[in-house]
Design a protein around this motif. Sequence first.
Motif, PDB file in Angstrom:
ATOM      1  N   MET A 222       8.032  -4.747 -26.721  1.00  0.00           N
ATOM      2  CA  MET A 222       8.595  -6.057 -26.423  1.00  0.00           C
ATOM      3  C   MET A 222      10.102  -5.985 -26.148  1.00  0.00           C
ATOM      4  SD  MET A 222       6.085  -8.187 -26.345  1.00  0.00           S
ATOM      5  CE  MET A 222       5.169  -6.816 -25.582  1.00  0.00           C
TER       6      MET A 222
ATOM      7  N   ARG B 167      10.421  -4.146 -22.405  1.00  0.00           N
ATOM      8  CA  ARG B 167       9.488  -4.498 -21.313  1.00  0.00           C
ATOM      9  C   ARG B 167      10.209  -4.942 -20.041  1.00  0.00           C
ATOM     10  NH1 ARG B 167       7.409 -10.443 -21.923  1.00  0.00           N
ATOM     11  NH2 ARG B 167       8.783 -11.299 -23.527  1.00  0.00           N
TER      12      ARG B 167
ATOM     13  N   ASP C  61       3.847  -8.672 -20.430  1.00  0.00           N
ATOM     14  CA  ASP C  61       4.136 -10.106 -20.470  1.00  0.00           C
ATOM     15  C   ASP C  61       2.949 -10.884 -21.043  1.00  0.00           C
ATOM     16  OD1 ASP C  61       6.655  -9.727 -19.426  1.00  0.00           O
ATOM     17  OD2 ASP C  61       6.054 -10.118 -17.351  1.00  0.00           O
TER      18      ASP C  61
ATOM     19  N   ALA D 265       2.746 -10.325 -24.785  1.00  0.00           N
ATOM     20  CA  ALA D 265       3.775 -11.054 -25.528  1.00  0.00           C
ATOM     21  C   ALA D 265       3.310 -12.446 -25.934  1.00  0.00           C
ATOM     22  CB  ALA D 265       5.047 -11.151 -24.685  1.00  0.00           C
TER      23      ALA D 265
ATOM     24  N   GLN E 274       0.569 -13.910 -30.600  1.00  0.00           N
ATOM     25  CA  GLN E 274       1.500 -13.992 -31.725  1.00  0.00           C
ATOM     26  C   GLN E 274       0.824 -13.646 -33.052  1.00  0.00           C
ATOM     27  OE1 GLN E 274       4.781 -14.597 -31.234  1.00  0.00           O
ATOM     28  NE2 GLN E 274       4.295 -14.593 -29.049  1.00  0.00           N
TER      29      GLN E 274
END
Length: 270
Positions: free
Chosen positions: A46, A49, A131, A134, A137
């Motif tokens: 993360m 990226r 992406d 990400a 969660q």
Amino acid sequence: MVFVNDGSKDRTWSVIEQLHKKNKYVRGICLTRNVGHQNAIMAGMMTCRDWADGIITIDADLQDDLNAIEKMIDAHAEGSEIVYGVKVQRTADPLLKRLSAEAFYKLQSSMGVESIMNHADFRFMSRRALDLLAQYQERNLYLRGLIPMLGLTSSQVDDVISERSAGASKYTLSKMMGLALNGITSFSVKPLYYIVYLGVCFLFISLCIAVYVLHALIVGTAVPGWSSLMLSVWMVGGFVLISIGTVGVYIGKIYNEVKGRPLYNIKEVL
């Protein structure tokens, strides 16, 4: 080349700093404390990226096949958003690790977890894949099950495992078992259904025992005693505790999810 320092207590970070001073293409991410293998990988992905068109994650023990990296890049050029390094030969690993890993992958499959057989965390991911990742969660990370859920075009390359270049693995049996439990309980509710099926089986057995007891009373062959009763109570009690424990694992995961704590905190980025 980005190194993630997951709370190491030795000279790891100072070595990374020295390498960065000598070569600007060597960078590092220092976490404030040890957050675990999966969270450390997520922190690296993360953070960097946006630094490239894609990233490759690989453990620092260099057991994974470095020659597979070029094949991953070629597969991406041909249209794959994700390229998995699949272990085709593990003679360098101890026998116990090989057997336990094989059993774990088969157990995952039987539990309905979508994962790649004999794939760990050696993989290529495009920026698009990162992406999408990400957006997830989850607090209980299990990347081997989460990444296939992205649904992007993927392929596989052979990963021939070699001996460690230095040191000894700190990934203990308890950590591997914890990862296995996390992988199953994070992506499958089949254990809950198995508890129901087990309850039905015990109900059927109890009915059979009831028929036997009634028959013994009618024909007068009943023997006064409590050994069989105590055995039944202990067996049923044991399975009840296992069932409660399984449900407790899921409740624990709900507890961790609703707290919404960050997966990691970055102390410094070079």
